[in-house]
Design a protein around this motif. Structure first.
Motif, mmCIF file in Angstrom:
data_model
loop_
_atom_site.group_PDB
_atom_site.id
_atom_site.type_symbol
_atom_site.label_atom_id
_atom_site.label_comp_id
_atom_site.label_asym_id
_atom_site.label_seq_id
_atom_site.Cartn_x
_atom_site.Cartn_y
_atom_site.Cartn_z
ATOM 1 N N GLU A 70 81.806 -2.079 -25.009
ATOM 2 C CA GLU A 70 80.888 -1.957 -23.863
ATOM 3 C C GLU A 70 79.614 -2.777 -24.084
ATOM 4 N N LEU A 71 79.123 -2.809 -25.327
ATOM 5 C CA LEU A 71 77.933 -3.608 -25.629
ATOM 6 C C LEU A 71 78.231 -5.093 -25.466
ATOM 7 N N ALA A 72 79.361 -5.524 -26.012
ATOM 8 C CA ALA A 72 79.730 -6.939 -25.899
ATOM 9 C C ALA A 72 79.907 -7.350 -24.443
ATOM 10 N N VAL A 73 80.566 -6.496 -23.669
ATOM 11 C CA VAL A 73 80.768 -6.786 -22.240
ATOM 12 C C VAL A 73 79.434 -6.811 -21.511
ATOM 13 N N GLY A 74 78.568 -5.830 -21.810
ATOM 14 C CA GLY A 74 77.274 -5.753 -21.128
ATOM 15 C C GLY A 74 76.418 -6.982 -21.368
ATOM 16 N N LEU A 75 76.293 -7.396 -22.628
ATOM 17 C CA LEU A 75 75.475 -8.562 -22.958
ATOM 18 C C LEU A 75 76.075 -9.840 -22.371
ATOM 19 N N THR A 76 77.409 -9.928 -22.391
ATOM 20 C CA THR A 76 78.072 -11.102 -21.810
ATOM 21 C C THR A 76 77.866 -11.150 -20.301
#
Length: 327
Positions: free
Chosen positions: A54-60
């Motif tokens: 979720e963090l990786a998706v959010g920042l991307t």
């Protein structure tokens, strides 16, 4: 173009799921090598690890100007965690609630969901909002670590079996340390790369089908990034390690808001815009689901099979509503 977008999305989903699993294995093993107590690993390290997609998706998504994907993914993932995954576990087998820390996690989950709604009322999540959430997340983790010491022996043993303390010779073996740090590094790289491909494919599909970024985040991305929690919970259900599964699900739901969305908001230039649909429907629904957990969890110390089936049915109804009226 559509077929290419679907392939890109599925490729990203596979990579991010595998990456998260590798990362989690490396992080959990390093934690055991550092003599961190198994129950602390289960309630903190694993919860954070399963939330990293979720963090990786959010920042991307923020980097690509798709803020609704970041918000929708968090709201959607928490609905998947509680209504679908926890509900499915209880539908398979009634879910006893033995963890003392469940009370802390349940109250914190309610606070987190309601606070997110309140912070979003001005139509955005600012850097200061993110800082507030991150600080509360750190406080939450500190409380959980302290509370874990009070868990009964049989619960401690369940976590001990899941995250077995390595023998002394492994702790002194540099190759073991190097291997697990390599797993951790490779997992992080794969998760970030997978998130980039997943978001690229999702945005392209949204444009082709006329779907909003919010709906994409609430549905296929939320379900996709919940794969680690789903796998962990189903395996734990059939192994009889239900406390591990519940602790992971509730912990991830809190961390998704306080830690993941907090960090995403802090690193977003300006602020993350919150669309009207998410603000007035999905965030209130996520808060309502968190509130409903209180009477369900307090009723008889378990989530019954009937309650589990009801949770899953409600999630299916929510998905149907999104696809019929929000596309």
């Amino acid at each position: 173009m559509t077929f290419s977008a679907v392939i890109t999305f599925l490729f990203g989903l596979i990579i991010i799921t595998v990456g998260a699993e590798i990362l989690l294995k490396g992080a959990s093993k390093i934690a055991t090598l550092l003599n961190i107590r198994p129950i602390v690993i289960g309630l903190t390290v694993v919860s954070i690890g399963t939330s990293l997609p979720e963090l990786a998706v959010g920042l991307t998504a923020i980097g690509e100007g798709a803020g609704d994907i970041a918000i929708g993914n968090i709201a959607g993932t928490n609905l998947v965690n509680i209504l679908f995954i926890l509900g499915l576990s209880a539908a398979i087998r009634p879910l006893p609630l033995n963890l003392r820390s469940i009370k802390t996690e349940m109250y914190t989950m309610i606070i987190a969901a309601v606070l997110l709604l309140m912070l979003s009322l001005d139509g955005e999540l600012s850097t200061w909002d993110g800082l507030i959430m991150l600080i509360l997340g750190i406080v939450y983790l500190t409380i959980i670590v302290r509370t874990s010491r009070q868990e009964p022996f049989y619960v401690q043993k369940e976590f001990q079996e899941e995250y077995e303390t390595p023998p002394l010779y492994e702790k002194k073996d540099k190759k073991v340390w190097a291997w697990n740090f390599m797993l951790l590094f490779c997992g992080i790289v794969a998760t970030i790369y997978g998130a980039e491909k997943l978001v690229d494919g999702a945005v392209e599909m949204a444009k082709h089908f006329g779907m909003s970024d919010a709906v994409i985040g609430l549905t296929i991305i939320a379900i996709g990034t919940s794969a680690p929690e789903l796998a962990t919970t189903i395996v734990a259900t059939f192994k009889g390690e239900r406390d591990v599964a519940v602790g992971n699900l509730l912990g991830s739901s809190v961390i998704n808001i306080f830690i993941i969305l907090g960090i995403t908001s802090i690193f977003t230039p300006g602020s993350i815009g919150v669309s009207a649909d998410i603000l007035w429907f999905d965030l209130p629904l996520a808060a309502l689901v968190a509130l409903v957990c209180y009477p369900v969890f307090k009723s008889d110390g378990m989530v019954s099979r009937k309650e589990g089936i009801t949770f899953v049915s409600l999630y299916c109804a929510y998905l149907i509503f999104l696809l019929m009226y929000r596309v």
